[in-house]
Write an enzyme that holds these catalytic residues in place. Structure first.
Site, PDB file in Angstrom:
ATOM      1  N   TYR A   1     -14.169   5.901   8.491  1.00  0.00           N
ATOM      2  CA  TYR A   1     -12.712   5.828   8.638  1.00  0.00           C
ATOM      3  C   TYR A   1     -12.300   6.317  10.020  1.00  0.00           C
ATOM      4  CZ  TYR A   1      -7.765   6.988   7.773  1.00  0.00           C
ATOM      5  OH  TYR A   1      -6.404   7.095   7.850  1.00  0.00           O
TER       6      TYR A   1
ATOM      7  N   LYS B   1     -10.713   4.356  13.411  1.00  0.00           N
ATOM      8  CA  LYS B   1      -9.450   4.770  14.021  1.00  0.00           C
ATOM      9  C   LYS B   1      -9.607   5.008  15.530  1.00  0.00           C
ATOM     10  CE  LYS B   1      -6.769   4.485  10.501  1.00  0.00           C
ATOM     11  NZ  LYS B   1      -5.789   3.358  10.478  1.00  0.00           N
TER      12      LYS B   1
ATOM     13  N   ASP C   1      -4.066 -11.853   4.562  1.00  0.00           N
ATOM     14  CA  ASP C   1      -5.316 -11.100   4.579  1.00  0.00           C
ATOM     15  C   ASP C   1      -5.665 -10.820   6.035  1.00  0.00           C
ATOM     16  OD1 ASP C   1      -7.990 -10.253   4.598  1.00  0.00           O
ATOM     17  OD2 ASP C   1      -8.516 -11.484   2.875  1.00  0.00           O
TER      18      ASP C   1
ATOM     19  N   GLY D   1       0.801  -1.210   0.000  1.00  0.00           N
ATOM     20  CA  GLY D   1       0.000   0.000   0.000  1.00  0.00           C
ATOM     21  C   GLY D   1       0.835   1.262   0.000  1.00  0.00           C
TER      22      GLY D   1
END
Length: 318
Positions: free
Chosen positions: A143, A147, A54, A11
């Site tokens: 998101y 977090k 994964d 990523g």
């Protein structure tokens, strides 16, 4: 710290962090954990071991930890802010369910665990200027919810089970290596590409939208330094504010024009990204990170701009 598993190694952050860790710890294994369809390539594949991991499959994580005798996990798997809004169920499955898998395996196998948080963990009720380390966190995105949940869950495992969990709240990250991945702050990467290519940049955020940003080399160093910090000096664990620079689109545009005078920008607002950005702080107070483990950024806007332009010119035209 000798044997490290990086989950999400292909990523935006993981691809660079994996290479940096391999340089920092040449005597051990730094395993690039990837998901099917995002296999490592080139130097990332050739410079060290890789394993399909994964994060939503606990057995895959456990197998990699066992095979490579892992003592430290960097959990970088996540859907970024704008993408997560379109796939909230998947964002929760990866961000919270995946973290739970990492925490359980860290508890069982005695691993240290790094899971980054974000400026996205704050919301409209948070003080926007000089946002304190300890303050209200009521994010308005999935998101951000993942977090905050991750911060609390990680602190719980540290307190309840003694798992060595640590974290930083990343600002928007700017890099010339990996392409943007759907974050609200990614305009500050795209704008450099447009400048180097000679394109007119279409800015998705309005003037006056201030957000904390950081150049990737500083972010990578922070991720390593927090894991090397003396635990006896850490009052906080999950998660530290870290900061480097704060600007709005007009400021970064003006800075780039100092080096690319012909560069042009126009506004094409993205309502979703603007809404998300408006709920985030203008700038963070990172005094706790500075006091507890010596955090200090090396790049400001000018230094980053010169470095970004030089590297992108080489990348795109050499």
């Amino acid at each position: 710290m000798k044997n490290i598993l990086v989950i999400g190694a292909t990523g935006q952050i993981g691809s660079e962090l994996t290479m940096r860790l391999r340089r920092e710890y040449p005597g051990g294994n730094v395993v690039a954990g990837y998901i099917k369809g995002a296999e490592p390539k080139g130097e990332l594949l050739e410079s060290g071991p890789a394993a399909e991991v994964d994060i939503t499959d606990a057995s895959m994580i456990a197998d990699a930890v066992e095979k490579y005798d892992i003592d430290t996990i960097y959990n970088l798997a996540a859907l970024l802010s704008a993408v997560a809004e379109a796939k909230p169920q998947l964002a929760w499955k990866i961000g919270v369910g995946g973290l739970y898998n990492c925490l359980e395996i860290s508890r069982e196998k005695n691993c240290a665990l790094f899971t980054p948080s974000s400026i996205g963990s704050f919301g409209n009720n948070t003080p926007k200027k000089d946002t304190p380390q300890d303050t209200i966190q009521r994010p308005e995105t999935i998101y951000g919810v993942t977090k905050v949940s991750g911060e609390l869950l990680s602190d719980y495992y540290a307190r309840r089970f003694g798992v060595d969990t640590r974290s930083v709240r990343f600002p928007g990250l700017i890099s010339y290596v990996a392409p943007p991945g759907g974050g609200t702050t990614d305009y500050a990467v795209d704008i450099y590409y447009a400048a180097v290519k000679g394109d007119t940049f279409e800015c998705p955020l309005k003037p006056g939208t201030f957000m904390d940003m950081m150049y990737m080399p500083d972010a990578l160093r922070a991720a390593i330094e927090i894991m090397e910090a003396d635990p006896s000096k850490l009052v906080h664990r999950n998660s530290f504010n870290i900061a480097s620079m704060s600007f709005d689109p007009e400021i970064i545009y003006a800075k780039i024009k100092e080096y690319v005078p012909e560069f042009r920008m126009e506004y094409k607002l993205d309502p979703l990204r603007q809404q998300i950005a408006d709920s985030w702080p203008d700038n963070l107070d990172d005094s706790c990170a500075r006091e507890e483990w010596g955090w200090k950024p090396e790049y400001d806007l000018d230094g980053m701009t010169q470095d970004m332009l030089a590297h992108l010119r080489k990348k795109l035209f050499s």
